[in-house]
Design a protein around this motif. Sequence first.
Motif, PDB file in Angstrom:
ATOM      1  N   ILE A   1     -11.184 -18.807  14.528  1.00 25.09           N
ATOM      2  CA  ILE A   1     -12.337 -18.077  15.045  1.00 25.09           C
ATOM      3  C   ILE A   1     -12.968 -17.284  13.913  1.00 25.09           C
ATOM      4  N   LYS A   2     -14.263 -17.469  13.714  1.00 25.38           N
ATOM      5  CA  LYS A   2     -14.993 -16.704  12.706  1.00 25.38           C
ATOM      6  C   LYS A   2     -15.857 -15.675  13.405  1.00 25.38           C
ATOM      7  N   GLU A   3     -15.616 -14.414  13.135  1.00 23.43           N
ATOM      8  CA  GLU A   3     -16.375 -13.340  13.766  1.00 23.43           C
ATOM      9  C   GLU A   3     -17.473 -12.832  12.834  1.00 23.43           C
ATOM     10  N   ASN A   4     -18.578 -12.435  13.418  1.00 19.98           N
ATOM     11  CA  ASN A   4     -19.665 -11.818  12.650  1.00 19.98           C
ATOM     12  C   ASN A   4     -19.730 -10.343  13.040  1.00 19.98           C
ATOM     13  N   LYS A   5     -19.058  -9.521  12.257  1.00 21.35           N
ATOM     14  CA  LYS A   5     -18.941  -8.095  12.557  1.00 21.35           C
ATOM     15  C   LYS A   5     -19.663  -7.267  11.501  1.00 21.35           C
ATOM     16  N   GLU A   6     -19.995  -6.028  11.850  1.00 17.87           N
ATOM     17  CA  GLU A   6     -20.489  -5.095  10.851  1.00 17.87           C
ATOM     18  C   GLU A   6     -19.405  -4.843   9.815  1.00 17.87           C
ATOM     19  N   LYS A   7     -19.823  -4.572   8.576  1.00 17.17           N
ATOM     20  CA  LYS A   7     -18.889  -4.478   7.453  1.00 17.17           C
ATOM     21  C   LYS A   7     -18.683  -3.034   7.008  1.00 17.17           C
ATOM     22  N   LEU A   8     -17.408  -2.710   6.741  1.00 16.21           N
ATOM     23  CA  LEU A   8     -17.023  -1.409   6.209  1.00 16.21           C
ATOM     24  C   LEU A   8     -16.199  -1.661   4.954  1.00 16.21           C
ATOM     25  N   VAL A   9     -16.578  -1.040   3.846  1.00 23.17           N
ATOM     26  CA  VAL A   9     -15.854  -1.183   2.581  1.00 23.17           C
ATOM     27  C   VAL A   9     -15.068   0.089   2.310  1.00 23.17           C
ATOM     28  N   VAL A  10     -13.796  -0.066   1.959  1.00 24.12           N
ATOM     29  CA  VAL A  10     -12.967   1.064   1.535  1.00 24.12           C
ATOM     30  C   VAL A  10     -12.580   0.849   0.080  1.00 24.12           C
ATOM     31  N   TYR A  11     -12.962   1.777  -0.785  1.00 30.75           N
ATOM     32  CA  TYR A  11     -12.569   1.733  -2.190  1.00 30.75           C
ATOM     33  C   TYR A  11     -11.661   2.925  -2.446  1.00 30.75           C
ATOM     34  N   GLY A  12     -10.438   2.639  -2.930  1.00 33.27           N
ATOM     35  CA  GLY A  12      -9.521   3.745  -3.092  1.00 33.27           C
ATOM     36  C   GLY A  12      -8.255   3.397  -3.843  1.00 33.27           C
ATOM     37  N   THR A  13      -7.235   4.192  -3.590  1.00 29.17           N
ATOM     38  CA  THR A  13      -5.973   4.174  -4.322  1.00 29.17           C
ATOM     39  C   THR A  13      -4.916   3.386  -3.539  1.00 29.17           C
ATOM     40  N   SER A  14      -3.651   3.633  -3.869  1.00 26.27           N
ATOM     41  CA  SER A  14      -2.539   2.977  -3.180  1.00 26.27           C
ATOM     42  C   SER A  14      -2.550   3.254  -1.686  1.00 26.27           C
TER      43      SER A  14
ATOM     44  N   GLN B   1      -4.846   0.809  -0.257  1.00 28.27           N
ATOM     45  CA  GLN B   1      -4.284  -0.542  -0.318  1.00 28.27           C
ATOM     46  C   GLN B   1      -3.296  -0.770   0.814  1.00 28.27           C
ATOM     47  N   GLY B   2      -2.609   0.304   1.243  1.00 23.58           N
ATOM     48  CA  GLY B   2      -1.662   0.173   2.345  1.00 23.58           C
ATOM     49  C   GLY B   2      -0.279   0.694   2.055  1.00 23.58           C
ATOM     50  N   GLY B   3      -0.104   1.400   0.926  1.00 19.28           N
ATOM     51  CA  GLY B   3       1.201   1.972   0.625  1.00 19.28           C
ATOM     52  C   GLY B   3       1.414   3.291   1.359  1.00 19.28           C
ATOM     53  N   CYS B   4       2.430   3.428   2.233  1.00 19.67           N
ATOM     54  CA  CYS B   4       3.530   2.478   2.396  1.00 19.67           C
ATOM     55  C   CYS B   4       3.709   2.120   3.883  1.00 19.67           C
ATOM     56  N   ALA B   5       2.774   1.350   4.431  1.00 19.98           N
ATOM     57  CA  ALA B   5       2.842   0.941   5.836  1.00 19.98           C
ATOM     58  C   ALA B   5       4.054   0.034   6.047  1.00 19.98           C
TER      59      ALA B   5
ATOM     60  N   SER C   1      -3.613   0.162  -6.149  1.00 24.05           N
ATOM     61  CA  SER C   1      -2.531   1.116  -6.342  1.00 24.05           C
ATOM     62  C   SER C   1      -2.501   1.676  -7.769  1.00 24.05           C
ATOM     63  N   GLY C   2      -2.694   2.991  -7.891  1.00 28.09           N
ATOM     64  CA  GLY C   2      -2.675   3.652  -9.189  1.00 28.09           C
ATOM     65  C   GLY C   2      -3.815   3.272 -10.100  1.00 28.09           C
ATOM     66  N   SER C   3      -4.813   2.556  -9.582  1.00 30.68           N
ATOM     67  CA  SER C   3      -5.816   1.943 -10.458  1.00 30.68           C
ATOM     68  C   SER C   3      -7.240   2.117  -9.973  1.00 30.68           C
ATOM     69  N   CYS C   4      -7.472   3.116  -9.136  1.00 29.27           N
ATOM     70  CA  CYS C   4      -8.832   3.406  -8.683  1.00 29.27           C
ATOM     71  C   CYS C   4      -9.468   4.356  -9.705  1.00 29.27           C
ATOM     72  N   LYS C   5     -10.093   3.786 -10.719  1.00 24.79           N
ATOM     73  CA  LYS C   5     -10.621   4.569 -11.840  1.00 24.79           C
ATOM     74  C   LYS C   5     -12.148   4.700 -11.824  1.00 24.79           C
ATOM     75  N   ILE C   6     -12.762   4.277 -10.740  1.00 24.51           N
ATOM     76  CA  ILE C   6     -14.218   4.392 -10.546  1.00 24.51           C
ATOM     77  C   ILE C   6     -14.976   3.716 -11.697  1.00 24.51           C
ATOM     78  N   GLU C   7     -14.547   2.521 -12.045  1.00 25.03           N
ATOM     79  CA  GLU C   7     -15.154   1.790 -13.147  1.00 25.03           C
ATOM     80  C   GLU C   7     -16.521   1.217 -12.754  1.00 25.03           C
ATOM     81  N   LYS C   8     -17.357   0.996 -13.768  1.00 23.84           N
ATOM     82  CA  LYS C   8     -18.660   0.373 -13.552  1.00 23.84           C
ATOM     83  C   LYS C   8     -18.498  -1.015 -12.934  1.00 23.84           C
ATOM     84  N   GLU C   9     -17.468  -1.725 -13.350  1.00 28.14           N
ATOM     85  CA  GLU C   9     -17.239  -3.069 -12.816  1.00 28.14           C
ATOM     86  C   GLU C   9     -16.981  -3.039 -11.315  1.00 28.14           C
ATOM     87  N   MET C  10     -16.304  -2.004 -10.816  1.00 32.47           N
ATOM     88  CA  MET C  10     -16.081  -1.890  -9.376  1.00 32.47           C
ATOM     89  C   MET C  10     -17.374  -1.524  -8.663  1.00 32.47           C
ATOM     90  N   LEU C  11     -18.205  -0.725  -9.303  1.00 33.11           N
ATOM     91  CA  LEU C  11     -19.533  -0.440  -8.754  1.00 33.11           C
ATOM     92  C   LEU C  11     -20.320  -1.737  -8.593  1.00 33.11           C
TER      93      LEU C  11
END
Length: 342
Positions: free
Chosen positions: A164-177, A180-184, A209-219
Amino acid sequence: MKEKDIREIDVNMKENIINESDTIKWFDLNNKYLMGSAFHNNFERLPKDVYVSENIEFLKKHPAGMYINFKTDSTSVRIKAKLAGQAYMSHMTAVGTVGFDIYCKCDGKWAFLAATKINNKEYEVEILKNMDKCEKEFRVYFPLYQGLIEAYIGVEKNSSFEFIKENKEKLVVYGTSISQGGCASRPGLAYTSILGRLLDMEVYNLGFSGSCKIEKEMLDVINQIDKKYLILEVEANTPSVDVLKEKLSYFLENLKDKDKFSIYLISHFDDAMGKVNSDYKKAQELFYDVQKNYFKGIKFIDGSELIHNLFYEGTVDGVHLNDLGFYEVANKLANIIKNDSL
């Protein structure tokens, strides 16, 4: 008395590994129906031609936040996977690190059913069995902290099956570990995944994880994604207030189409270290003040308030959220976003 293996005492503690069967048909999960994947680059979270850092080259192969929906009337469901390695952390379960979990849609809501109980690099498990022979809709969430090479869903050969392919509104999360889900304890309990279910949205997990450095490439990556909401959880990987001011200012100034989506900035989550270390508390207060007062055109969220009512019981190790913390964060964020949409 001879020591016993708990698996001999309680059958529910056994791994759900199972041998190959010729009565099963398999479906490759590396396909166009994959959700939580903005770029559909196998099970990787970033485009093939993007290099951010050496660490993110490793972490982008972790399919955190990805999931797939399907329908079947099979009485059993299997998962077969090949990963880059086994689980390797002392404070995060094997299920959360290298496993999958499965939900079923019941009365319009996603209900958790089961998880893979295995810590192998390659495995085949019967995750569900003895179900009624009627069509049901399922969702499978992917591993949070290991590279995924291959993955398949298996159902009985005489059963129906449809992705099943759903067409939903999109939410982006940019962050740290934490993002990412540590430690679910399992993939569906990362706050990004819970948030997706609560808001009925497709969430792109760009937590590294440990690598959210707000780089231009992530922008540049985030600018490629059509989205309604953007959540930034960046403080924990930023070395100083000055670095945060410089990098986040550039990031926010150069976000494209800012009038088309809402931006939320989350400060540090609640922890008790500030009660016993005054320098730590002062540093937190500086970061808090800057995030609340310096950046314009965004909605500030006090991270300490998200899990404050848990009285410091929301983490595994004082930093990374446990399931209790993830559930609380997701519910608070969902309420904030829903109220903003009214």
